[in-house]
Design a protein around this motif. Structure first.
Motif, PDB file in Angstrom:
ATOM      1  N   ARG A 148      37.853  35.148  43.896  1.00  0.00           N
ATOM      2  CA  ARG A 148      37.934  34.314  42.688  1.00  0.00           C
ATOM      3  C   ARG A 148      37.181  34.950  41.515  1.00  0.00           C
ATOM      4  O   ARG A 148      37.684  34.996  40.389  1.00  0.00           O
ATOM      5  N   ARG A 149      35.991  35.431  41.773  1.00  0.00           N
ATOM      6  CA  ARG A 149      35.196  36.024  40.696  1.00  0.00           C
ATOM      7  C   ARG A 149      35.815  37.324  40.191  1.00  0.00           C
ATOM      8  O   ARG A 149      35.641  37.694  39.023  1.00  0.00           O
ATOM      9  N   ALA A 150      36.532  38.024  41.072  1.00  0.00           N
ATOM     10  CA  ALA A 150      37.175  39.273  40.663  1.00  0.00           C
ATOM     11  C   ALA A 150      38.152  39.045  39.519  1.00  0.00           C
ATOM     12  O   ALA A 150      38.388  39.943  38.700  1.00  0.00           O
ATOM     13  N   MET A 151      38.722  37.853  39.438  1.00  0.00           N
ATOM     14  CA  MET A 151      39.722  37.563  38.416  1.00  0.00           C
ATOM     15  C   MET A 151      39.123  37.464  37.019  1.00  0.00           C
ATOM     16  O   MET A 151      39.844  37.532  36.021  1.00  0.00           O
ATOM     17  N   THR A 152      37.811  37.301  36.925  1.00  0.00           N
ATOM     18  CA  THR A 152      37.173  37.115  35.616  1.00  0.00           C
ATOM     19  C   THR A 152      36.285  38.289  35.221  1.00  0.00           C
ATOM     20  O   THR A 152      35.550  38.206  34.240  1.00  0.00           O
ATOM     21  N   ILE A 153      36.347  39.365  35.971  1.00  0.00           N
ATOM     22  CA  ILE A 153      35.487  40.523  35.707  1.00  0.00           C
ATOM     23  C   ILE A 153      35.883  41.196  34.400  1.00  0.00           C
ATOM     24  O   ILE A 153      37.058  41.461  34.153  1.00  0.00           O
ATOM     25  N   GLU A 154      34.900  41.499  33.563  1.00  0.00           N
ATOM     26  CA  GLU A 154      35.162  42.167  32.290  1.00  0.00           C
ATOM     27  C   GLU A 154      34.705  43.614  32.281  1.00  0.00           C
ATOM     28  O   GLU A 154      34.950  44.335  31.322  1.00  0.00           O
ATOM     29  N   ALA A 155      34.070  44.058  33.344  1.00  0.00           N
ATOM     30  CA  ALA A 155      33.585  45.441  33.411  1.00  0.00           C
ATOM     31  C   ALA A 155      34.749  46.414  33.530  1.00  0.00           C
ATOM     32  O   ALA A 155      35.873  46.049  33.888  1.00  0.00           O
ATOM     33  N   ASP A 156      34.469  47.687  33.244  1.00  0.00           N
ATOM     34  CA  ASP A 156      35.485  48.734  33.402  1.00  0.00           C
ATOM     35  C   ASP A 156      35.582  49.214  34.848  1.00  0.00           C
ATOM     36  O   ASP A 156      36.644  49.647  35.294  1.00  0.00           O
ATOM     37  N   VAL A 157      34.442  49.168  35.560  1.00  0.00           N
ATOM     38  CA  VAL A 157      34.361  49.711  36.914  1.00  0.00           C
ATOM     39  C   VAL A 157      33.814  48.629  37.848  1.00  0.00           C
ATOM     40  O   VAL A 157      32.844  47.942  37.509  1.00  0.00           O
ATOM     41  N   VAL A 158      34.435  48.507  38.987  1.00  0.00           N
ATOM     42  CA  VAL A 158      33.977  47.560  40.004  1.00  0.00           C
ATOM     43  C   VAL A 158      33.687  48.344  41.281  1.00  0.00           C
ATOM     44  O   VAL A 158      34.556  49.060  41.780  1.00  0.00           O
ATOM     45  N   VAL A 159      32.476  48.192  41.809  1.00  0.00           N
ATOM     46  CA  VAL A 159      32.132  48.783  43.102  1.00  0.00           C
ATOM     47  C   VAL A 159      32.094  47.655  44.123  1.00  0.00           C
ATOM     48  O   VAL A 159      31.390  46.664  43.931  1.00  0.00           O
ATOM     49  N   LEU A 160      32.875  47.820  45.202  1.00  0.00           N
ATOM     50  CA  LEU A 160      32.908  46.800  46.244  1.00  0.00           C
ATOM     51  C   LEU A 160      31.980  47.204  47.376  1.00  0.00           C
ATOM     52  O   LEU A 160      32.231  48.185  48.081  1.00  0.00           O
ATOM     53  N   ALA A 161      30.896  46.465  47.520  1.00  0.00           N
ATOM     54  CA  ALA A 161      29.978  46.667  48.644  1.00  0.00           C
ATOM     55  C   ALA A 161      30.428  45.731  49.756  1.00  0.00           C
ATOM     56  O   ALA A 161      30.018  44.576  49.838  1.00  0.00           O
ATOM     57  N   GLY A 162      31.316  46.258  50.572  1.00  0.00           N
ATOM     58  CA  GLY A 162      31.928  45.488  51.640  1.00  0.00           C
ATOM     59  C   GLY A 162      32.869  46.400  52.382  1.00  0.00           C
ATOM     60  O   GLY A 162      32.611  47.609  52.461  1.00  0.00           O
TER      61      GLY A 162
END
Length: 324
Positions: free
Chosen positions: A71-85
């Motif tokens: 759900r939170r991924a849908m509102t991300i405004e950053a250019d880069v997302v690192v998934l710790a998982g």
């Protein structure tokens, strides 16, 4: 702005109950570098509840179970997302953020559930059970999601199954989650025989021994555990639900029948609760470290990409879940 030493000292105050002081110096250089790299690259870190405390509490921007992260991924405004998982989680974030750079620090961070079923398996199920909706757990590859009608998580599985308004569904790949949900609903569930290598190892005897050794302990079990384990527990729910239970009920003594780091992360928030810690380690989650998060940000590795022939259909299954 806080200088580096002040910044990391403040972070250690947060986790001192779960990270021994002798271990903390091994983390500080990476933490400081990651915090700087996030600012430089306009990056955010999403961390699952099973990540270690130095990741979960010290460098992550968004934390939670797979549903919260989706759900939170849908509102991300950053250019880069690192998934710790693990990898399927990174794929889900990419599905919902196709124009962003999504990085997974270790491509070998997999999942026994995701590995237990293939897209071809789902196609065969659809031919065998023609017309029966297929609900796939988010703990699956994008290719499997693309063959399903809708996704679910352990936190919303019952809601999703019942929202379809049909008498029977196929639910895959976690057999135990399917059995535990089937016990709560009138909907008939056809299950796949996949298991989580962490949760399948818990037994009712473990719980009985815990109650004998720790009188008055409250036992919380994840619904990926076998049904007989869930039956012995005081409460069963997703990682988010377990965390909420501790926060709301504040049991004097509690055990979480799930992955090891979960107890550490919840304990940080609830110093008044005694956590008993017999747990099972997820070797895939533990492939993610501060060091490889730092490398991911420094070298832009490893970028997650999903082919368009899969991405559109897989995204639809995730979006249908999020719309309910």
């Amino acid at each position: 702005m806080l200088n580096a030493s002040t910044r990391t000292a403040a972070l250690y105050d947060r986790v001192r109950r779960v990270i021994p002081p002798l271990e903390w110096p091994a983390f500080t250089d990476d933490i400081e570098a990651i915090l700087d790299l996030k600012r430089q690259r306009n990056a955010v870190i999403l961390a699952h509840n099973y990540q270690t405390p130095e990741i979960f509490h010290c460098v992550a921007d968004i934390v939670g179970d797979s549903l919260v992260l989706a759900r939170r991924a849908m509102t991300i405004e950053a250019d880069v997302v690192v998934l710790a998982g693990v990898y399927f989680m990174a794929e889900t974030v990419k599905l919902l953020n196709p124009d962003k750079t999504v990085l997974i620090p270790d491509t070998q961070a997999g999942c026994s559930l995701a590995d237990s079923i293939t897209a071809e398996d789902v196609r065969l199920l659809r031919r065998r059970y023609h017309g029966i909706p297929i609900v796939t757990y988010v703990n699956t590859s994008a290719a499997v999601k693309a063959e399903a009608d809708i996704c679910c998580t352990s936190g919303n599985a019952k809601t999703i199954v019942e929202a379809l308004g049909v008498p029977q569904v196929i639910m895959l790949p976690d057999e135990y989650l399917a059995q535990n949900i089937a016990a709560q609903t009138a909907v008939k569930i056809i299950a796949w025989r996949g298991h989580c290598e962490v949760h399948e190892r818990f037994t009712p005897a473990d719980i009985r021994q815990l109650r004998e050794d720790h009188p008055g302990v409250t036992v919380l079990a994840h619904p990926e555990c076998p049904p007989e384990v869930v039956a012995e527990a005081d409460f069963s729910g997703s990682t988010a639900a377990m965390s909420d239970y501790v926060g709301q009920k504040k049991p004097a003594r509690v055990v979480l029948m799930t992955e090891c780091s979960m107890s550490d992360n919840v304990a940080v928030e609830h110093p008044e609760v005694e956590f008993i810690r017999p747990c099972n380690l997820c070797p895939h989650m533990k492939r993610i470290t501060l060091a490889n998060i730092r490398t991911a940000l420094e070298q832009n590795r490893h970028a997650v990409n999903i082919g368009p022939e899969i991405a559109g259909r897989a995204r639809l299954a995730v979006e249908r879940m999020l719309a309910i």
